[in-house]
Design an enzyme around this catalytic site. Structure first.
Site, PDB file in Angstrom:
ATOM      1  N   HIS A 266       0.844  -1.206   0.000  1.00  0.00           N
ATOM      2  CA  HIS A 266       0.000   0.000   0.000  1.00  0.00           C
ATOM      3  C   HIS A 266       0.876   1.253   0.000  1.00  0.00           C
ATOM      4  CE1 HIS A 266      -4.247  -1.487   1.024  1.00  0.00           C
ATOM      5  NE2 HIS A 266      -3.539  -2.494   0.566  1.00  0.00           N
TER       6      HIS A 266
ATOM      7  N   ASP B 171     -10.683   4.133  -7.209  1.00  0.00           N
ATOM      8  CA  ASP B 171     -10.299   2.898  -6.504  1.00  0.00           C
ATOM      9  C   ASP B 171     -10.398   1.766  -7.533  1.00  0.00           C
ATOM     10  OD1 ASP B 171      -9.747   0.864  -4.761  1.00  0.00           O
ATOM     11  OD2 ASP B 171     -11.322   1.363  -3.316  1.00  0.00           O
TER      12      ASP B 171
ATOM     13  N   GLU C  26      -0.418   0.829  -5.863  1.00  0.00           N
ATOM     14  CA  GLU C  26      -0.092  -0.323  -5.028  1.00  0.00           C
ATOM     15  C   GLU C  26       0.197  -1.561  -5.874  1.00  0.00           C
ATOM     16  OE1 GLU C  26      -3.551  -0.847  -2.583  1.00  0.00           O
ATOM     17  OE2 GLU C  26      -3.618   1.253  -2.008  1.00  0.00           O
TER      18      GLU C  26
HETATM   19  O1  BG6 Z   1      -5.696   2.486   4.288  1.00  0.00           O
HETATM   20  P1  BG6 Z   1      -4.983   1.509   3.433  1.00  0.00           P
HETATM   21  O2  BG6 Z   1      -4.829   0.162   4.054  1.00  0.00           O
HETATM   22  O3  BG6 Z   1      -3.721   2.040   2.869  1.00  0.00           O
HETATM   23  O4  BG6 Z   1      -5.952   1.250   2.177  1.00  0.00           O
HETATM   24  C1  BG6 Z   1      -6.369   2.274   1.366  1.00  0.00           C
HETATM   25  C2  BG6 Z   1      -7.079   1.756   0.119  1.00  0.00           C
HETATM   26  O5  BG6 Z   1      -6.320   0.740  -0.451  1.00  0.00           O
HETATM   27  C3  BG6 Z   1      -6.795   0.209  -1.669  1.00  0.00           C
HETATM   28  O6  BG6 Z   1      -6.053  -0.922  -1.967  1.00  0.00           O
HETATM   29  C4  BG6 Z   1      -8.204  -0.221  -1.605  1.00  0.00           C
HETATM   30  O7  BG6 Z   1      -8.627  -0.609  -2.891  1.00  0.00           O
HETATM   31  C5  BG6 Z   1      -9.053   0.882  -1.030  1.00  0.00           C
HETATM   32  O8  BG6 Z   1     -10.382   0.455  -0.987  1.00  0.00           O
HETATM   33  C6  BG6 Z   1      -8.491   1.253   0.322  1.00  0.00           C
HETATM   34  O9  BG6 Z   1      -9.304   2.156   0.977  1.00  0.00           O
END
Ligand code: BG6
Length: 188
Positions: free
Chosen positions: A42, A87, A146
């Protein structure tokens, strides 16, 4: 169901500040059973202004849109630009993706291995307000790209190991400066 597995993350910094992340997951089940998982780094990138940046490397890719019931679409245009919440899970993406920030004269280059997909996320104004640890205005200065393995879960038999590698570089230049040929960044 519970599984035994070993997760190792190796973080290394190259001499020029490049960041290398290597994750290894091994099935250590003793009952002979396989297990499956999905994976994503992420990674949040700091950008000057979300409305001014673009991503190269994902144009023409298929994606699932998490904001439209995970329906599958194909990206049509040139580079990706941003004007509202996004997203999306891009599928079977190339090993290199570039985030081009013209204003900061900086391009992030992502090189990945073992991670076929790429999630692109920005909560934009309305959703930002619902996320407790996310400032109301922060969406303007960030973008999540990501590297992931989410469309097809990875299945490991006991003793098997999976490896997912990400290399992040910040190139202090811009697409327009002529110093950085986007074609070389993505395909060189
Ligand atoms: O807060 P994190 O764990 O970094 O995730 C943020 C976003 O990460 C993305 O991978 C998802 O598709 C989203 O829905 C999500 O909100």
């Amino acid at each position: 169901m519970t599984y035994r597995f070993e997760f190792r993350l190796r973080v290394a910094l190259g001499p020029k500040g490049d960041l290398f992340l290597t994750s290894r997951i091994r099935n250590t089940n003793t009952d002979g059973k396989p297990f499956s998982f999905t994976f994503a780094y992420h990674t949040y990138f700091s950008v000057s202004d979300i409305s001014e940046v673009r991503i190269e490397g994902l144009e023409t890719m298929d994606y699932f849109d998490n904001l439209k019931g995970k329906e599958r679409f194909t990206e049509q245009g040139d580079a990706l630009v941003f004007e509202s919440e996004i997203d999306k899970v891009y599928l079977d993406t190339p090993p290199k993706i570039a985030i081009i920030d013209h204003e900061k004269k900086r391009t992030f280059v992502l090189r990945k291995d073992g991670l076929p997909d790429a999630v692109v996320w920005n909560p934009w104004e309305r959703r930002s307000k619902t996320i407790l640890d996310f400032g109301d205005e922060e969406y303007k200065h960030m973008l999540c790209v990501e590297p992931a393995a989410v469309e097809k879960p990875i299945t490991l038999k006991p003793g098997e190991e999976w490896k997912g590698r990400l290399e992040l570089s910040a190139v202090p230049s811009s697409y327009y400066s002529g110093q950085l040929d986007p074609d070389k960044v993505l395909h060189g």
